[in-house]
Design a protein around this motif. Structure first.
Motif, PDB file in Angstrom:
ATOM      1  N   ALA A  75       0.833  -1.203   0.000  1.00  0.00           N
ATOM      2  CA  ALA A  75       0.000   0.000   0.000  1.00  0.00           C
ATOM      3  C   ALA A  75       0.867   1.253   0.000  1.00  0.00           C
ATOM      4  CB  ALA A  75      -0.936  -0.002   1.210  1.00  0.00           C
ATOM      5  N   ALA A  76       1.986   1.202   0.718  1.00  0.00           N
ATOM      6  CA  ALA A  76       2.912   2.342   0.727  1.00  0.00           C
ATOM      7  C   ALA A  76       3.563   2.508  -0.639  1.00  0.00           C
ATOM      8  CB  ALA A  76       3.967   2.153   1.807  1.00  0.00           C
ATOM      9  N   ARG A  77       3.855   1.401  -1.305  1.00  0.00           N
ATOM     10  CA  ARG A  77       4.410   1.479  -2.660  1.00  0.00           C
ATOM     11  C   ARG A  77       3.425   2.145  -3.615  1.00  0.00           C
ATOM     12  NH1 ARG A  77       6.086  -4.619  -2.081  1.00  0.00           N
ATOM     13  NH2 ARG A  77       8.296  -4.480  -1.480  1.00  0.00           N
ATOM     14  N   VAL A  78       2.158   1.873  -3.429  1.00  0.00           N
ATOM     15  CA  VAL A  78       1.138   2.508  -4.275  1.00  0.00           C
ATOM     16  C   VAL A  78       1.196   4.024  -4.122  1.00  0.00           C
ATOM     17  CG1 VAL A  78      -1.350   2.792  -4.618  1.00  0.00           C
ATOM     18  CG2 VAL A  78      -0.386   0.506  -4.325  1.00  0.00           C
ATOM     19  N   VAL A  79       1.392   4.494  -2.889  1.00  0.00           N
ATOM     20  CA  VAL A  79       1.507   5.942  -2.658  1.00  0.00           C
ATOM     21  C   VAL A  79       2.745   6.479  -3.359  1.00  0.00           C
ATOM     22  CG1 VAL A  79       1.722   7.760  -0.927  1.00  0.00           C
ATOM     23  CG2 VAL A  79       0.315   5.741  -0.444  1.00  0.00           C
ATOM     24  N   MET A  80       3.840   5.777  -3.254  1.00  0.00           N
ATOM     25  CA  MET A  80       5.065   6.224  -3.926  1.00  0.00           C
ATOM     26  C   MET A  80       4.864   6.308  -5.437  1.00  0.00           C
ATOM     27  SD  MET A  80       7.266   6.951  -1.623  1.00  0.00           S
ATOM     28  CE  MET A  80       8.649   7.210  -2.740  1.00  0.00           C
ATOM     29  N   ARG A  81       4.195   5.331  -6.006  1.00  0.00           N
ATOM     30  CA  ARG A  81       3.948   5.364  -7.450  1.00  0.00           C
ATOM     31  C   ARG A  81       3.034   6.528  -7.816  1.00  0.00           C
ATOM     32  NH1 ARG A  81       4.139  -0.459  -6.769  1.00  0.00           N
ATOM     33  NH2 ARG A  81       1.864  -0.633  -6.606  1.00  0.00           N
ATOM     34  N   ARG A  82       2.103   6.827  -6.947  1.00  0.00           N
ATOM     35  CA  ARG A  82       1.230   7.982  -7.196  1.00  0.00           C
ATOM     36  C   ARG A  82       2.029   9.282  -7.199  1.00  0.00           C
ATOM     37  NH1 ARG A  82      -3.966   9.753  -3.447  1.00  0.00           N
ATOM     38  NH2 ARG A  82      -4.361  11.769  -4.479  1.00  0.00           N
ATOM     39  N   LEU A  83       2.936   9.422  -6.253  1.00  0.00           N
ATOM     40  CA  LEU A  83       3.771  10.621  -6.201  1.00  0.00           C
ATOM     41  C   LEU A  83       4.664  10.712  -7.439  1.00  0.00           C
ATOM     42  CD1 LEU A  83       4.779  10.567  -2.422  1.00  0.00           C
ATOM     43  CD2 LEU A  83       3.116  12.073  -3.525  1.00  0.00           C
ATOM     44  N   MET A  84       5.205   9.577  -7.871  1.00  0.00           N
ATOM     45  CA  MET A  84       6.017   9.565  -9.088  1.00  0.00           C
ATOM     46  C   MET A  84       5.193  10.010 -10.287  1.00  0.00           C
ATOM     47  SD  MET A  84       7.932   5.969  -8.175  1.00  0.00           S
ATOM     48  CE  MET A  84       8.359   5.599  -9.886  1.00  0.00           C
ATOM     49  N   TRP A  85       3.958   9.573 -10.362  1.00  0.00           N
ATOM     50  CA  TRP A  85       3.076   9.976 -11.460  1.00  0.00           C
ATOM     51  C   TRP A  85       2.867  11.490 -11.458  1.00  0.00           C
ATOM     52  CZ3 TRP A  85       1.075   9.187 -15.976  1.00  0.00           C
ATOM     53  CH2 TRP A  85      -0.053   9.885 -16.374  1.00  0.00           C
ATOM     54  N   MET A  86       2.778  12.084 -10.283  1.00  0.00           N
ATOM     55  CA  MET A  86       2.541  13.524 -10.183  1.00  0.00           C
ATOM     56  C   MET A  86       3.705  14.333 -10.736  1.00  0.00           C
ATOM     57  SD  MET A  86       0.712  13.665  -6.416  1.00  0.00           S
ATOM     58  CE  MET A  86       0.545  15.462  -6.387  1.00  0.00           C
ATOM     59  N   LEU A  87       4.898  13.725 -10.818  1.00  0.00           N
ATOM     60  CA  LEU A  87       6.059  14.393 -11.399  1.00  0.00           C
ATOM     61  C   LEU A  87       6.251  14.046 -12.872  1.00  0.00           C
ATOM     62  CD1 LEU A  87       8.627  14.057  -8.479  1.00  0.00           C
ATOM     63  CD2 LEU A  87       7.436  16.131  -9.240  1.00  0.00           C
ATOM     64  N   ASN A  88       5.360  13.237 -13.395  1.00  0.00           N
ATOM     65  CA  ASN A  88       5.400  12.858 -14.803  1.00  0.00           C
ATOM     66  C   ASN A  88       4.702  13.930 -15.636  1.00  0.00           C
ATOM     67  OD1 ASN A  88       4.742  11.593 -17.354  1.00  0.00           O
ATOM     68  ND2 ASN A  88       5.219   9.634 -16.393  1.00  0.00           N
ATOM     69  N   GLU A  89       5.294  14.310 -16.757  1.00  0.00           N
ATOM     70  CA  GLU A  89       4.689  15.333 -17.612  1.00  0.00           C
ATOM     71  C   GLU A  89       3.270  14.966 -18.014  1.00  0.00           C
ATOM     72  OE1 GLU A  89       7.124  16.181 -20.964  1.00  0.00           O
ATOM     73  OE2 GLU A  89       8.758  17.052 -19.783  1.00  0.00           O
ATOM     74  N   GLU A  90       3.009  13.675 -18.162  1.00  0.00           N
ATOM     75  CA  GLU A  90       1.686  13.238 -18.590  1.00  0.00           C
ATOM     76  C   GLU A  90       0.620  13.505 -17.534  1.00  0.00           C
ATOM     77  OE1 GLU A  90       1.914   9.179 -19.759  1.00  0.00           O
ATOM     78  OE2 GLU A  90       3.481   9.530 -21.258  1.00  0.00           O
ATOM     79  N   SER A  91       1.027  13.776 -16.295  1.00  0.00           N
ATOM     80  CA  SER A  91       0.047  14.039 -15.242  1.00  0.00           C
ATOM     81  C   SER A  91      -0.655  15.371 -15.457  1.00  0.00           C
ATOM     82  CB  SER A  91       0.723  14.032 -13.866  1.00  0.00           C
ATOM     83  OG  SER A  91       1.529  15.193 -13.689  1.00  0.00           O
ATOM     84  N   GLY A  92       0.000  16.277 -16.176  1.00  0.00           N
ATOM     85  CA  GLY A  92      -0.587  17.586 -16.421  1.00  0.00           C
ATOM     86  C   GLY A  92      -0.407  18.579 -15.290  1.00  0.00           C
ATOM     87  N   GLY A  93       0.241  18.170 -14.208  1.00  0.00           N
ATOM     88  CA  GLY A  93       0.475  19.072 -13.082  1.00  0.00           C
ATOM     89  C   GLY A  93       1.944  19.416 -12.949  1.00  0.00           C
ATOM     90  N   ILE A  94       2.242  20.225 -11.940  1.00  0.00           N
ATOM     91  CA  ILE A  94       3.625  20.629 -11.697  1.00  0.00           C
ATOM     92  C   ILE A  94       4.299  19.712 -10.686  1.00  0.00           C
ATOM     93  CG2 ILE A  94       5.097  22.470 -10.765  1.00  0.00           C
ATOM     94  CD1 ILE A  94       3.204  24.482 -12.000  1.00  0.00           C
ATOM     95  N   GLY A  95       3.559  19.214  -9.735  1.00  0.00           N
ATOM     96  CA  GLY A  95       4.155  18.345  -8.717  1.00  0.00           C
ATOM     97  C   GLY A  95       4.717  19.089  -7.536  1.00  0.00           C
ATOM     98  N   TRP A  96       4.115  20.259  -7.229  1.00  0.00           N
ATOM     99  CA  TRP A  96       4.582  21.026  -6.073  1.00  0.00           C
ATOM    100  C   TRP A  96       4.630  20.150  -4.823  1.00  0.00           C
ATOM    101  CZ3 TRP A  96       6.867  25.259  -7.247  1.00  0.00           C
ATOM    102  CH2 TRP A  96       6.380  26.117  -8.248  1.00  0.00           C
ATOM    103  N   GLY A  97       5.719  20.244  -4.087  1.00  0.00           N
ATOM    104  CA  GLY A  97       5.836  19.558  -2.806  1.00  0.00           C
ATOM    105  C   GLY A  97       6.138  18.076  -2.890  1.00  0.00           C
ATOM    106  N   VAL A  98       5.997  17.488  -4.079  1.00  0.00           N
ATOM    107  CA  VAL A  98       6.160  16.040  -4.194  1.00  0.00           C
ATOM    108  C   VAL A  98       7.587  15.588  -3.884  1.00  0.00           C
ATOM    109  CG1 VAL A  98       6.074  14.093  -5.787  1.00  0.00           C
ATOM    110  CG2 VAL A  98       4.204  15.746  -5.742  1.00  0.00           C
ATOM    111  N   PRO A  99       8.633  16.226  -4.434  1.00  0.00           N
ATOM    112  CA  PRO A  99       9.983  15.765  -4.083  1.00  0.00           C
ATOM    113  C   PRO A  99      10.286  15.890  -2.591  1.00  0.00           C
ATOM    114  CG  PRO A  99      10.043  17.134  -6.062  1.00  0.00           C
ATOM    115  CD  PRO A  99       8.681  17.289  -5.469  1.00  0.00           C
TER     116      PRO A  99
END
Length: 239
Positions: free
Chosen positions: A74-98
């Motif tokens: 379940a924790a890995r799922v969260v990590m993958r979600r955060l990685m997606w937020m830094l992906n250009e395809e997500s359409g967002g900037i990813g503020w705070g994610v790193p």
């Protein structure tokens, strides 16, 4: 145990992030099942207030590391979600994610062993380089946070070679974060480059606890040189 609806929970968590000191914030969050507060905390990573974003990152680190102890997948799922937020395809900037990733990995050795190389990859031209300088700052501060807890792992993952080039960044805040990370990693090969910044007294925001503090770059250089045991007299005179 709080039983608020999703919308109410979002505002409860945001209120905690804004109003409680860090120890009390983390204590209050233990009253919720980890997976219930992950969404509100991730949402708060893009809050307009930098202090709220930083506190959300710290809180997410605590919550996800707690989750990893009970349900690593379940924790890995969260990590993958955060990685997606830094992906250009997500359409967002990813503020705070790193910052959040660094905090999670600093608090969870299991996740750090699996994902430290991913956080490092955001500095790699042959990896997932983030070219947006505000995100580069966050990656470097995230790595500095991990370096404070697990410098051996960082060195094993080759972090030094990818952090060093950022000492030459045109962005002062990026350079400052690189200085801190390399100091925490005791990178003797960077001493001469770090010394070149010793006289710069320009103020830069630095994450200290759950707040951003304005510090002279020279004071960060001083700390790095003292950790490296290099030119201690010059370092003590830097600020």
């Amino acid at each position: 145990m709080p039983s608020s609806s999703g919308r109410a929970l979002k505002w409860e968590v945001l209120s905690l992030l804004k109003e409680r000191d860090l120890p009390d914030l983390l204590k209050q969050l233990t009253k919720y099942p980890p997976q219930r507060v992950i969404n509100p905390l991730i949402g708060a990573l893009c809050h307009r207030e930098e202090a709220v974003r930083l506190r959300a990152a710290i809180a997410l680190g605590e919550v996800v590391s707690r989750l990893a102890q009970k349900d690593l997948e379940a924790a890995r799922v969260v990590m993958r979600r955060l990685m997606w937020m830094l992906n250009e395809e997500s359409g967002g900037i990813g503020w705070g994610v790193p910052l959040a990733m660094g905090e999670i990995l600093a608090r969870s050795p299991s996740l750090a062993a699996e994902y430290a190389h991913i956080l490092i990859s955001y500095l790699r031209e042959d990896g997932n380089l983030l070219e947006f300088e505000p995100l580069q700052r966050e990656v470097l501060w995230g790595l500095a946070r991990l370096a404070r807890e697990n410098p051996k792992l960082m060195r094993q993952k080759g972090a030094l070679r990818y952090i060093r080039p950022f000492l030459d960044s045109p962005d002062l805040q990026v350079r400052a974060a690189a200085v801190s990370a390399l100091g925490l990693l005791a990178d003797s090969d960077s001493v001469s480059k770090i010394k070149q910044l010793i006289g710069d007294q320009t103020g830069v925001p630095v994450p200290e606890g759950d707040q951003w503090r304005i510090r002279p770059l020279g004071s960060l250089v001083q700390e790095a040189l003292l950790r490296l045991g290099s030119d201690s007299a010059a370092a003590k005179d830097a600020i």
